[in-house]
Write a protein that holds these residues in place. Structure first.
Motif, PDB file in Angstrom:
ATOM      1  N   HIS A 103       0.851  -1.190   0.000  1.00 47.25           N
ATOM      2  CA  HIS A 103       0.000   0.000   0.000  1.00 47.25           C
ATOM      3  C   HIS A 103       0.883   1.235   0.000  1.00 47.25           C
ATOM      4  N   ILE A 104       0.442   2.279  -0.662  1.00 49.00           N
ATOM      5  CA  ILE A 104       1.228   3.493  -0.804  1.00 49.00           C
ATOM      6  C   ILE A 104       1.526   4.157   0.536  1.00 49.00           C
ATOM      7  N   ASN A 105       0.699   3.899   1.557  1.00 48.48           N
ATOM      8  CA  ASN A 105       0.902   4.521   2.866  1.00 48.48           C
ATOM      9  C   ASN A 105       1.421   3.549   3.923  1.00 48.48           C
ATOM     10  N   ILE A 106       2.010   2.442   3.463  1.00 50.87           N
ATOM     11  CA  ILE A 106       2.662   1.487   4.345  1.00 50.87           C
ATOM     12  C   ILE A 106       4.115   1.357   3.888  1.00 50.87           C
ATOM     13  N   VAL A 107       5.061   1.421   4.821  1.00 53.84           N
ATOM     14  CA  VAL A 107       6.469   1.297   4.456  1.00 53.84           C
ATOM     15  C   VAL A 107       6.687  -0.014   3.698  1.00 53.84           C
ATOM     16  N   LYS A 108       7.527   0.028   2.683  1.00 53.73           N
ATOM     17  CA  LYS A 108       7.720  -1.137   1.814  1.00 53.73           C
ATOM     18  C   LYS A 108       8.970  -1.916   2.225  1.00 53.73           C
ATOM     19  N   LEU A 109       8.790  -3.204   2.432  1.00 51.32           N
ATOM     20  CA  LEU A 109       9.904  -4.103   2.713  1.00 51.32           C
ATOM     21  C   LEU A 109      10.539  -4.506   1.384  1.00 51.32           C
ATOM     22  N   LEU A 110      11.819  -4.170   1.198  1.00 42.79           N
ATOM     23  CA  LEU A 110      12.503  -4.434  -0.062  1.00 42.79           C
ATOM     24  C   LEU A 110      13.291  -5.735  -0.052  1.00 42.79           C
TER      25      LEU A 110
ATOM     26  N   GLY B 142      -3.729   4.331   5.327  1.00 45.14           N
ATOM     27  CA  GLY B 142      -2.875   3.219   5.713  1.00 45.14           C
ATOM     28  C   GLY B 142      -3.474   2.388   6.823  1.00 45.14           C
ATOM     29  N   VAL B 143      -4.083   3.056   7.800  1.00 44.92           N
ATOM     30  CA  VAL B 143      -4.736   2.341   8.905  1.00 44.92           C
ATOM     31  C   VAL B 143      -5.896   1.499   8.386  1.00 44.92           C
ATOM     32  N   MET B 144      -6.699   2.069   7.481  1.00 52.00           N
ATOM     33  CA  MET B 144      -7.825   1.332   6.924  1.00 52.00           C
ATOM     34  C   MET B 144      -7.341   0.092   6.179  1.00 52.00           C
TER      35      MET B 144
ATOM     36  N   VAL C 198       3.400   9.896   2.937  1.00 57.05           N
ATOM     37  CA  VAL C 198       3.369   9.506   4.352  1.00 57.05           C
ATOM     38  C   VAL C 198       3.215   7.993   4.412  1.00 57.05           C
ATOM     39  N   LYS C 199       4.062   7.343   5.203  1.00 56.82           N
ATOM     40  CA  LYS C 199       4.000   5.890   5.304  1.00 56.82           C
ATOM     41  C   LYS C 199       4.074   5.445   6.761  1.00 56.82           C
ATOM     42  N   ILE C 200       3.213   4.518   7.123  1.00 53.27           N
ATOM     43  CA  ILE C 200       3.222   3.942   8.463  1.00 53.27           C
ATOM     44  C   ILE C 200       4.347   2.923   8.544  1.00 53.27           C
ATOM     45  N   ALA C 201       5.165   3.025   9.600  1.00 55.06           N
ATOM     46  CA  ALA C 201       6.298   2.130   9.762  1.00 55.06           C
ATOM     47  C   ALA C 201       6.255   1.464  11.139  1.00 55.06           C
ATOM     48  N   ASP C 202       7.251   0.632  11.390  1.00 53.23           N
ATOM     49  CA  ASP C 202       7.470  -0.055  12.666  1.00 53.23           C
ATOM     50  C   ASP C 202       6.278  -0.921  13.065  1.00 53.23           C
TER      51      ASP C 202
END
Length: 278
Positions: A60-67, A115-117, A143-147
């Protein structure tokens, strides 16, 4: 790790160090989390295993991406994420005027809630939403949600979870009161607290202890009782002799906020009662 050029340290934690690095093959700036494994029997904390498994499933565009995830011959673990300039807490301090712009606050909140949704639709509770865990670029356009170390997958019916989650200033009342059963409403509460901080430049509820924090919550939102929240007085940490506060009008705290914004805050900061009827 040969394909990465290691850069400066941008974060230090109890279990890891985060660096801003360069992927030499793609020329992409990335964030690499190096895990400390000296006190972990299995080489990596279980919270990290959980975070990796969840992020692998999310896109998702607002979730940090694991590469990528790398484990070398020395049993050293490296987790590679996409890089953003800073977190929301630092953004509010460093770019005070820009971060107080109402349109910018609205855009940031829209991205956080999106991102929360997404997390909730995929049955994931983040459980540690706070400005420090919201990554942002300098223009506040991303904006991206992380951790996701504290995050949990959930199922219906809900089961008991640990109450020791979330930073206290963003912790929902049902967590503070020790409720063993809670739902996605705790993330919505945290998002409301983030919204309030962006508007006020201070925490709406900021107690130094659990009981003081509860009193600050209830002095503004009203003290819950058996009529408004059945079973609340039986929760493990419900404090004896709690004053009977009536709800305050949030418009008095946020005089410049348009009605839709006040409504969003009201819904977010009252959502803990949803857990009872989930």
């Amino acid at each position: 790790m040969e394909k990465y050029k290691l850069g400066k340290v941008i974060g230090l934690g109890a279990y890891s160090t985060v660096q801003k690095d360069l992927n030499l093959k793609t020329n992409q700036i990335v964030a690499i989390k190096r895990l400390y494994t000296f006190d972990c029997k299995n080489g990596v904390p279980y919270t990290t295993i959980r975070e990796i498994s969840m992020l692998k499933e999310m896109d998702h565009i607002n979730i940090v991406k694991l590469l990528d995830v790398i484990r070398n011959t020395k049993n050293e673990w490296y987790i590679i994420f996409d890089y953003l300039d800073l977190d929301l807490e630092k953004y509010m301090v460093t770019y005070l005027e820009d971060s107080m712009d109402k349109h910018r606050i609205k855009c940031i909140m829209h991205r956080i809630l999106s991102g929360v949704m997404y997390c909730h639709k995929h049955r994931i509770m983040h459980q540690d939403l706070k400005p420090d865990n919201m990554l942002i670029d300098l223009n506040a356009s991303v904006v991206k949600i992380a951790d996701f170390g504290m995050a949990r997958a959930f199922h219906i019916p809900l089961r008991a979870y640990s109450p020791e989650v979330l930073t206290i200033w963003y912790r929902a009342p049902e967590i503070l009161l020790g409720s063993p059963v809670y739902s996605t409403a705790i993330d919505v509460w945290s998002a409301g607290c983030i919204f309030a901080k962006m508007l006020m430049r201070q925490n709406l509820f900021a107690g130094a202890s659990k009981n003081e924090h509860l009193r600050k919550n209830f002095s503004i939102m009203g003290t819950p009782n058996e009529r408004t929240w059945p079973g609340v007085t039986s929760l493990p940490y419900y404090p004896a002799g709690l004053p009977e506060y009536n709800p305050e009008n949030l418009e008095e705290f946020f005089v410049d906020l348009e009605p839709a914004g006040v409504d969003l805050l009201s819904v977010s900061c009252c959502c803990f009662q949803m857990c009872v009827f989930f």
